[in-house]
Write a protein that holds these residues in place. Structure first.
Motif, short mmCIF file in Angstrom:
data_model
loop_
_atom_site.label_atom_id
_atom_site.label_comp_id
_atom_site.label_asym_id
_atom_site.label_seq_id
_atom_site.Cartn_x
_atom_site.Cartn_y
_atom_site.Cartn_z
N HIS A 190 0.82 -1.21 0.00
CA HIS A 190 0.00 0.00 0.00
C HIS A 190 0.85 1.26 0.00
N GLU A 233 0.17 5.27 0.17
CA GLU A 233 -0.28 5.19 1.56
C GLU A 233 0.91 5.39 2.49
N GLU A 245 -6.34 3.41 3.22
CA GLU A 245 -7.30 4.08 2.34
C GLU A 245 -7.23 3.53 0.92
N THR A 246 -6.13 2.86 0.60
CA THR A 246 -5.95 2.29 -0.74
C THR A 246 -6.50 0.87 -0.83
N ARG A 282 1.83 2.55 -3.24
CA ARG A 282 0.72 3.22 -3.94
C ARG A 282 0.36 4.56 -3.30
#
Length: 219
Positions: free
Chosen positions: A111, A116, A205-206, A114
């Motif tokens: 994550h 996070e 959140e991802t 990406r």
């Protein structure tokens, strides 16, 4: 009005009233202190770190703090929230803690790549009272979002502590173990690696994982 979240790191003389002077400057600039930490409190010069929400530019605040006679150095830094982000805390027996950490760190890496920001903290402990105290202390840790109980047998005051931190909004995942702690947790997971993975997925959140939507709480 939009506020800017900033970190301010200060090297200041150690002594009574120093924190009062610093917070007075912050108040005059309408800064909202969201976190404060004092390092090297026994030394002649202490490092004091603030995280603030500031309605205006940071430069005037930093300049006024730097003008105080007790301040040796001051600089604006990135916030720990931005750098380290949400925290997963893993407590319990060493072997189980290590296995949960493997899953949590591997998933957090996926994550964080990406965009996070999730960090993983561990503490191997034994004994009912040390574990209960550690659980209660997690609620006082900044940025802590989830706690994983990793052990073979936990109950008694540890269960009471788990219920207390859950009531304060902390997500608690427990390994499937002997004792009453699994009954008090939000989620019970048998495989420790998977427990670490699910803890990260629950706060990221991802990720598209929502514990509230699960039809069962044991896996």
């Amino acid at each position: 009005m939009e506020t800017e979240k900033i970190g301010v790191l200060i090297q200041a003389d150690n002594g009574p009233g120093v924190l009062h002077q610093l917070t007075g400057v912050i108040a005059r600039h309408s800064g909202d202190i969201t976190s404060v930490e004092i390092v090297n409190v026994d030394a002649a010069v202490a490092s004091i770190y603030f995280e603030l929400s500031l309605p205006g530019p940071a430069a005037p605040l930093v300049a006024e703090i730097g003008a105080l006679t007790v301040v040796r150095e001051v600089k604006q830094v990135e916030t720990l929230q931005k750098i380290y982000g949400k925290r997963i805390i893993i407590v319990g027996g060493g072997a189980q803690v290590g296995q949960v950490a493997i899953g949590a760190i591997s998933e957090a890496d996926r994550h964080n790549i990406r965009g996070e920001h999730i960090s993983v903290d561990t503490i191997p402990l034994v004994g009912e009272q040390p574990l209960a105290e550690a659980v209660r202390a997690v609620a006082r840790l900044p940025r802590a979002r989830a706690l994983v109980m990793a052990g073979a047998l936990m109950g008694g005051d540890i269960e009471a502590a788990v219920r207390e931190v859950r009531a304060q909004g902390l997500l608690v995942i427990s390994l499937n173990m002997a004792g009453s702690v699994p009954e008090a947790a939000d989620l019970v997971v048998s495989d420790p690696v998977q427990a670490g993975v699910m803890a990260v997925m629950a706060v990221a959140e991802t990720a598209k994982f929502n514990i509230a939507r699960l039809k069962r709480r044991e896996f």
